[in-house]
Design a protein around this motif. Structure first.
Motif, PDB file in Angstrom:
ATOM      1  N   GLN A 190       0.834  -1.198   0.000  1.00 16.38           N
ATOM      2  CA  GLN A 190       0.000   0.000   0.000  1.00 16.38           C
ATOM      3  C   GLN A 190       0.874   1.255   0.000  1.00 16.38           C
ATOM      4  O   GLN A 190       0.560   2.255  -0.665  1.00 16.38           O
ATOM      5  N   GLY A 191       1.976   1.204   0.732  1.00 21.72           N
ATOM      6  CA  GLY A 191       2.901   2.329   0.755  1.00 21.72           C
ATOM      7  C   GLY A 191       3.537   2.578  -0.603  1.00 21.72           C
ATOM      8  O   GLY A 191       3.724   3.730  -1.009  1.00 21.72           O
ATOM      9  N   VAL A 192       3.889   1.499  -1.305  1.00 20.98           N
ATOM     10  CA  VAL A 192       4.445   1.631  -2.650  1.00 20.98           C
ATOM     11  C   VAL A 192       3.427   2.283  -3.574  1.00 20.98           C
ATOM     12  O   VAL A 192       3.719   3.253  -4.283  1.00 20.98           O
ATOM     13  N   GLN A 193       2.217   1.752  -3.560  1.00 22.76           N
ATOM     14  CA  GLN A 193       1.161   2.274  -4.421  1.00 22.76           C
ATOM     15  C   GLN A 193       0.896   3.745  -4.139  1.00 22.76           C
ATOM     16  O   GLN A 193       0.825   4.572  -5.064  1.00 22.76           O
ATOM     17  N   GLN A 194       0.746   4.096  -2.889  1.00 23.65           N
ATOM     18  CA  GLN A 194       0.429   5.477  -2.519  1.00 23.65           C
ATOM     19  C   GLN A 194       1.536   6.437  -2.933  1.00 23.65           C
ATOM     20  O   GLN A 194       1.271   7.512  -3.479  1.00 23.65           O
ATOM     21  N   ALA A 195       2.776   6.045  -2.694  1.00 19.19           N
ATOM     22  CA  ALA A 195       3.908   6.918  -3.029  1.00 19.19           C
ATOM     23  C   ALA A 195       3.975   7.179  -4.534  1.00 19.19           C
ATOM     24  O   ALA A 195       4.197   8.318  -4.975  1.00 19.19           O
ATOM     25  N   LEU A 196       3.778   6.137  -5.344  1.00 23.83           N
ATOM     26  CA  LEU A 196       3.868   6.300  -6.787  1.00 23.83           C
ATOM     27  C   LEU A 196       2.717   7.144  -7.321  1.00 23.83           C
ATOM     28  O   LEU A 196       2.914   7.985  -8.218  1.00 23.83           O
ATOM     29  N   LEU A 197       1.539   6.940  -6.777  1.00 23.59           N
ATOM     30  CA  LEU A 197       0.392   7.755  -7.193  1.00 23.59           C
ATOM     31  C   LEU A 197       0.583   9.216  -6.783  1.00 23.59           C
ATOM     32  O   LEU A 197       0.279  10.137  -7.545  1.00 23.59           O
ATOM     33  N   GLU A 198       1.094   9.442  -5.583  1.00 22.03           N
ATOM     34  CA  GLU A 198       1.346  10.808  -5.119  1.00 22.03           C
ATOM     35  C   GLU A 198       2.379  11.508  -6.000  1.00 22.03           C
ATOM     36  O   GLU A 198       2.340  12.736  -6.152  1.00 22.03           O
ATOM     37  N   GLY A 199       3.283  10.735  -6.574  1.00 24.29           N
ATOM     38  CA  GLY A 199       4.290  11.300  -7.456  1.00 24.29           C
ATOM     39  C   GLY A 199       3.797  11.573  -8.860  1.00 24.29           C
ATOM     40  O   GLY A 199       4.571  12.037  -9.709  1.00 24.29           O
ATOM     41  N   GLY A 200       2.541  11.260  -9.121  1.00 20.87           N
ATOM     42  CA  GLY A 200       1.958  11.558 -10.420  1.00 20.87           C
ATOM     43  C   GLY A 200       1.991  10.432 -11.420  1.00 20.87           C
ATOM     44  O   GLY A 200       1.633  10.615 -12.592  1.00 20.87           O
ATOM     45  N   MET A 201       2.406   9.238 -11.001  1.00 21.90           N
ATOM     46  CA  MET A 201       2.380   8.096 -11.906  1.00 21.90           C
ATOM     47  C   MET A 201       0.918   7.736 -12.177  1.00 21.90           C
ATOM     48  O   MET A 201       0.134   7.587 -11.244  1.00 21.90           O
ATOM     49  N   PRO A 202       0.505   7.618 -13.440  1.00 28.20           N
ATOM     50  CA  PRO A 202      -0.903   7.332 -13.744  1.00 28.20           C
ATOM     51  C   PRO A 202      -1.400   6.033 -13.120  1.00 28.20           C
ATOM     52  O   PRO A 202      -0.665   5.045 -13.030  1.00 28.20           O
ATOM     53  N   ALA A 203      -2.661   6.046 -12.684  1.00 27.97           N
ATOM     54  CA  ALA A 203      -3.251   4.891 -12.013  1.00 27.97           C
ATOM     55  C   ALA A 203      -3.251   3.649 -12.894  1.00 27.97           C
ATOM     56  O   ALA A 203      -3.168   2.526 -12.406  1.00 27.97           O
ATOM     57  N   GLU A 204      -3.335   3.849 -14.223  1.00 34.56           N
ATOM     58  CA  GLU A 204      -3.408   2.711 -15.146  1.00 34.56           C
ATOM     59  C   GLU A 204      -2.037   2.174 -15.544  1.00 34.56           C
ATOM     60  O   GLU A 204      -1.940   1.249 -16.374  1.00 34.56           O
ATOM     61  N   THR A 205      -0.970   2.682 -14.960  1.00 31.14           N
ATOM     62  CA  THR A 205       0.389   2.224 -15.284  1.00 31.14           C
ATOM     63  C   THR A 205       0.526   0.719 -15.035  1.00 31.14           C
ATOM     64  O   THR A 205       0.107   0.208 -13.994  1.00 31.14           O
ATOM     65  N   LEU A 206       1.128   0.031 -15.986  1.00 29.90           N
ATOM     66  CA  LEU A 206       1.339  -1.410 -15.842  1.00 29.90           C
ATOM     67  C   LEU A 206       2.335  -1.689 -14.718  1.00 29.90           C
ATOM     68  O   LEU A 206       3.391  -1.055 -14.626  1.00 29.90           O
ATOM     69  N   VAL A 207       2.000  -2.655 -13.864  1.00 29.25           N
ATOM     70  CA  VAL A 207       2.897  -3.108 -12.806  1.00 29.25           C
ATOM     71  C   VAL A 207       3.012  -4.621 -12.901  1.00 29.25           C
ATOM     72  O   VAL A 207       2.008  -5.328 -12.988  1.00 29.25           O
ATOM     73  N   VAL A 208       4.243  -5.116 -12.892  1.00 26.37           N
ATOM     74  CA  VAL A 208       4.500  -6.560 -12.831  1.00 26.37           C
ATOM     75  C   VAL A 208       4.951  -6.878 -11.414  1.00 26.37           C
ATOM     76  O   VAL A 208       5.879  -6.258 -10.900  1.00 26.37           O
TER      77      VAL A 208
END
Length: 253
Positions: A171-189
C-alpha cells in the motif's frame, strides 16, 4: 592472486549463475552462501571436500572470521550473494574487513531479480519514445531512504522503476507512486520468488498494486516492476532505429 570472490548467484535459478561464478564456486575451498535467499542448488557444484556453509544465521564478524581462517590456511573463498552483489549486496562492510587484513578480493556480477522478472514477464524496461530510463529503489524501512529518493519523488520522472525490498508494505508503494503523479493505469508486474520453483508473475495496474499483492500473498521476496506506457492501451508504434533499414551506422552503409 585473488583470495576471496564475491559471486552474484542470480535470483535463484542455478542456471542463471555466470559461467565464471559457477567455475569459482567449484574451485573454492570455502563456499559461504546466503541461504536465506540463495538455494542450496546454486552451490551444489562445490567440489568434494570443500566446506559449504550457510551464512544466514551468522553475523558479519562470524563470516569474516571463517573467511580469514580459510585464507590463512592458503584456501580460496567463494562468498555467494543473491542477485548481483552491487545492488543491496552488503559487500562494502565485508570488503573493509578484508582490506584491513590485506586479503585480496574480487566481485563477479550476477543477474539481479529485476532483470530476471522482466525476462520472465517478457517485458522491457525501455520503450522508444516512452522511457529510456530505469530507476532501482525501495521504500524506507529499517534502512532509511533519503527524502530526495522517496518513491514519491522518483515517480515524478515517469521513468520505469524496479522496486525492491518493499513487499511488506505494498500500500505504501502504491500510494507513493500515485502521489508522485504516476498514472493509475500504469502497468505493474509483481514478481514473487523469481527464479525459484514456486515463482509467480502477476500483471496488474498501479491502482491495484496493493490489492493484487494481498490477493496473492506477496508479503516478501517480491519485486515490483513499474512500466509506464506499456499498459494494454498504451503501446504505440514507436520502434527502435537499430534495425530500421534507413538507419545508417558503421556496420550498415
Amino acid at each position: 592472486m585473488t583470495q576471496v570472490y564475491f559471486i552474484g548467484a542470480g535470483p535463484g535459478d542455478p542456471e542463471l549463475v555466470t559461467v565464471k561464478g559457477r567455475r569459482l564456486i567449484g574451485e573454492a575451498d570455502l563456499v559461504l552462501y546466503a541461504g536465506s535467499l540463495v538455494p542450496p542448488e546454486v552451490v551444489a557444484c562445490a567440489r568434494q571436500g570443500a566446506q559449504v556453509v550457510n551464512s544466514a544465521p551468522m553475523s558479519l564478524e562470524e563470516t569474516h572470521a571463517l573467511i580469514a581462517e580459510t585464507v590463512r590456511q592458503g584456501g580460496m573463498v567463494a562468498r555467494v550473494h543473491t542477485g548481483d552483489p552491487a545492488l543491496y549486496g552488503a559487500v562494502r562492510e565485508q570488503a573493509e574487513l578484508l582490506d584491513g587484513e590485506n586479503i585480496s578480493w574480487e566481485i563477479v556480477p550476477g543477474v539481479t531479480a529485476g532483470f530476471a522478472a522482466a525476462a520472465a514477464s517478457r517485458r522491457s524496461f525501455t520503450v522508444p519514445e516512452v522511457t529510456q530510463t530505469l530507476i532501482f529503489s525501495r521504500l524506507e524501512g529499517r534502512t532509511p531512504v533519503p527524502e530526495r529518493e522517496h518513491l514519491r519523488e522518483l515517480a515524478r520522472s515517469r521513468s520505469s522503476m524496479c522496486v525492491y525490498l518493499s513487499a511488506g508494505d505494498p500500500q505504501g508503494v502504491q500510494q507513493a507512486l500515485l502521489e508522485g503523479g504516476m498514472p493509475a493505469e500504469t502497468l505493474v508486474v509483481e514478481a514473487f520468488r523469481v527464479g525459484w520453483p514456486d515463482q509467480k508473475i502477476v500483471e496488474t495496474t498501479l491502482d491495484r498494486l496493493a490489492a493484487t499483492a494481498r490477493e496473492n500473498g506477496f508479503t516478501r521476496q517480491t519485486v515490483f516492476l513499474v512500466l509506464p506506457g506499456q499498459g494494454e492501451h498504451d503501446m504505440g508504434t514507436a520502434r527502435s532505429l537499430l534495425y530500421d533499414e534507413s538507419f545508417r551506422h558503421m556496420y550498415r552503409k
